[in-house]
Structure formats: structure tokens, C-alpha cells
Design a protein around this motif. Structure first.
Motif, PDB file in Angstrom:
ATOM      1  N   TRP A 243      92.070 -26.827  12.589  1.00  0.00           N
ATOM      2  CA  TRP A 243      92.855 -25.646  12.958  1.00  0.00           C
ATOM      3  C   TRP A 243      92.080 -24.399  12.582  1.00  0.00           C
ATOM      4  O   TRP A 243      91.239 -24.435  11.680  1.00  0.00           O
TER       5      TRP A 243
ATOM      6  N   ILE B 120      93.027 -20.236  11.596  1.00  0.00           N
ATOM      7  CA  ILE B 120      94.054 -19.229  11.335  1.00  0.00           C
ATOM      8  C   ILE B 120      93.364 -17.873  11.390  1.00  0.00           C
ATOM      9  O   ILE B 120      92.378 -17.642  10.695  1.00  0.00           O
TER      10      ILE B 120
ATOM     11  N   GLU C 115      93.972 -13.774  10.982  1.00  0.00           N
ATOM     12  CA  GLU C 115      94.864 -12.726  10.509  1.00  0.00           C
ATOM     13  C   GLU C 115      94.238 -11.385  10.842  1.00  0.00           C
ATOM     14  O   GLU C 115      93.135 -11.073  10.390  1.00  0.00           O
TER      15      GLU C 115
ATOM     16  N   THR D 168      97.546 -19.004  15.013  1.00  0.00           N
ATOM     17  CA  THR D 168      97.007 -20.324  14.693  1.00  0.00           C
ATOM     18  C   THR D 168      96.577 -20.977  15.999  1.00  0.00           C
ATOM     19  O   THR D 168      97.221 -20.789  17.037  1.00  0.00           O
TER      20      THR D 168
ATOM     21  N   GLY E  38      98.959 -23.432  19.878  1.00  0.00           N
ATOM     22  CA  GLY E  38      98.852 -22.335  18.934  1.00  0.00           C
ATOM     23  C   GLY E  38     100.152 -21.585  18.776  1.00  0.00           C
ATOM     24  O   GLY E  38     101.161 -21.897  19.421  1.00  0.00           O
TER      25      GLY E  38
ATOM     26  N   TRP F 222     101.676 -17.386  17.472  1.00  0.00           N
ATOM     27  CA  TRP F 222     101.350 -15.989  17.168  1.00  0.00           C
ATOM     28  C   TRP F 222     102.595 -15.311  16.629  1.00  0.00           C
ATOM     29  O   TRP F 222     103.694 -15.486  17.173  1.00  0.00           O
TER      30      TRP F 222
END
Length: 162
Positions: free
Chosen positions: A51, A53, A55, A71, A83, A85
Motif C-alpha cells: 500500500w 499512503i 498525506e 491510500t 484506494g 481519499w
């Protein structure tokens, strides 16, 4: 139980890992990457190679600073990328269905969400991440039109800074 191992589908997302600065943006009025109150940055990390992530943080004009978290991963049972959001600027949890185009450079993310014109209706949105090279990528957001085409409402370019 044996843990899953990353596949080539998962490794395709590794290109996102790192620190990014958005150098242009058509979605933000008076965007200036040199102005700390308007600049958007993004930190992307891998979680077990399966995965990623992301930010992001940046200024939203008179609305102040905002944060978003995305993600992405590949679900072999579904046979496509998935994914989510979230952003501090809205209360919608977006769920993506995604795929990598044959060019290997373009990741398409689609999700249903409230219409910008009428929040009681939903529309199909499409975000596109396109890699120019390993250190530059574009991002665009569009919404499906009644004729089935997609109209872009924002686009940006990011460069790797770390």
C-alpha cells in the motif's frame, strides 16, 4: 498464515513514494509554490510494499490550511487497484476503483461523489496521476458529463523534493 508478497502491480505504486512539491495548480486561485501559505506538499510512504499512503497539506486561500490523505493499493481478488481519499475540506469519504493504463505511466482513479452543482445527486469523478518521469508527475481531477466525456476542473504538476 502466509503474508502476501508485493507483485509488479504493487511495485508500480512505489514511484509515488517520496516527498513532493506541487509546482503548478489550476484548481487554486493565485497558487504560488513559493508562498508557504499557498504551497501544497505531499509525503508518500509505503506500507509493507503493498500500500501507499499519501498525506498532502496546503493552503486553500481564505479557507486556510487543509490536509488530505489518500491510500492506494492493488487487490488481487478484485483484479484492480483500490484506494480512498479524505480531506479536511469536506466530509465525504471517497472510495476509488483504479487501474494502470497500458502505457505504465498513467493511473486512473474513479469514485462517485456529490455533484458540485447539486449535492443531492452523485456524479462519477476521475482523478488521473500521470508520471512524466521518476521525479515529475501530473494530477488532474475531472467529472463525467452527460455525454459520457470527462471535463477537467483542476490540474497540477508535482516535482520530487525528497
Amino acid at each position: 498464515m502466509e503474508f502476501p508478497k508485493p507483485t509488479e502491480h504493487h511495485r508500480a505504486l512505489d514511484r509515488l513514494v517520496g516527498d513532493w512539491l506541487y509546482v503548478t495548480s489550476t484548481g487554486m486561485e493565485d497558487y504560488d509554490p513559493e508562498d508557504p501559505l499557498k504551497r501544497w506538499t505531499e509525503k508518500v510512504r509505503s506500507v509493507g510494499g503493498l500500500w501507499v499512503i499519501a498525506e498532502g497539506q496546503g493552503g486553500m486561500g481564505s479557507a486556510g490550511m487543509s490536509t488530505m490523505i489518500m491510500t492506494l493499493g492493488y487487490d488481487p481478488r478484485l483484479g484492480h487497484y483500490v484506494g480512498s481519499w479524505i480531506g479536511s475540506m469536506m466530509d465525504k469519504f471517497w472510495i476509488y476503483k483504479c487501474w494502470l493504463e497500458d502505457d505504465g505511466q498513467t493511473l486512473i482513479l474513479e469514485a462517485e461523489g456529490p455533484s458540485m452543482q447539486d449535492p443531492s445527486r452523485t456524479e462519477l469523478y476521475r482523478d488521473v496521476i500521470h508520471f512524466i518521469d521518476d521525479d515529475r508527475r501530473t494530477f488532474s481531477g475531472s467529472v463525467r458529463q452527460p455525454d459520457g466525456s470527462f471535463k477537467t476542473f483542476m490540474s497540477s504538476e508535482a516535482k520530487r523534493i525528497g
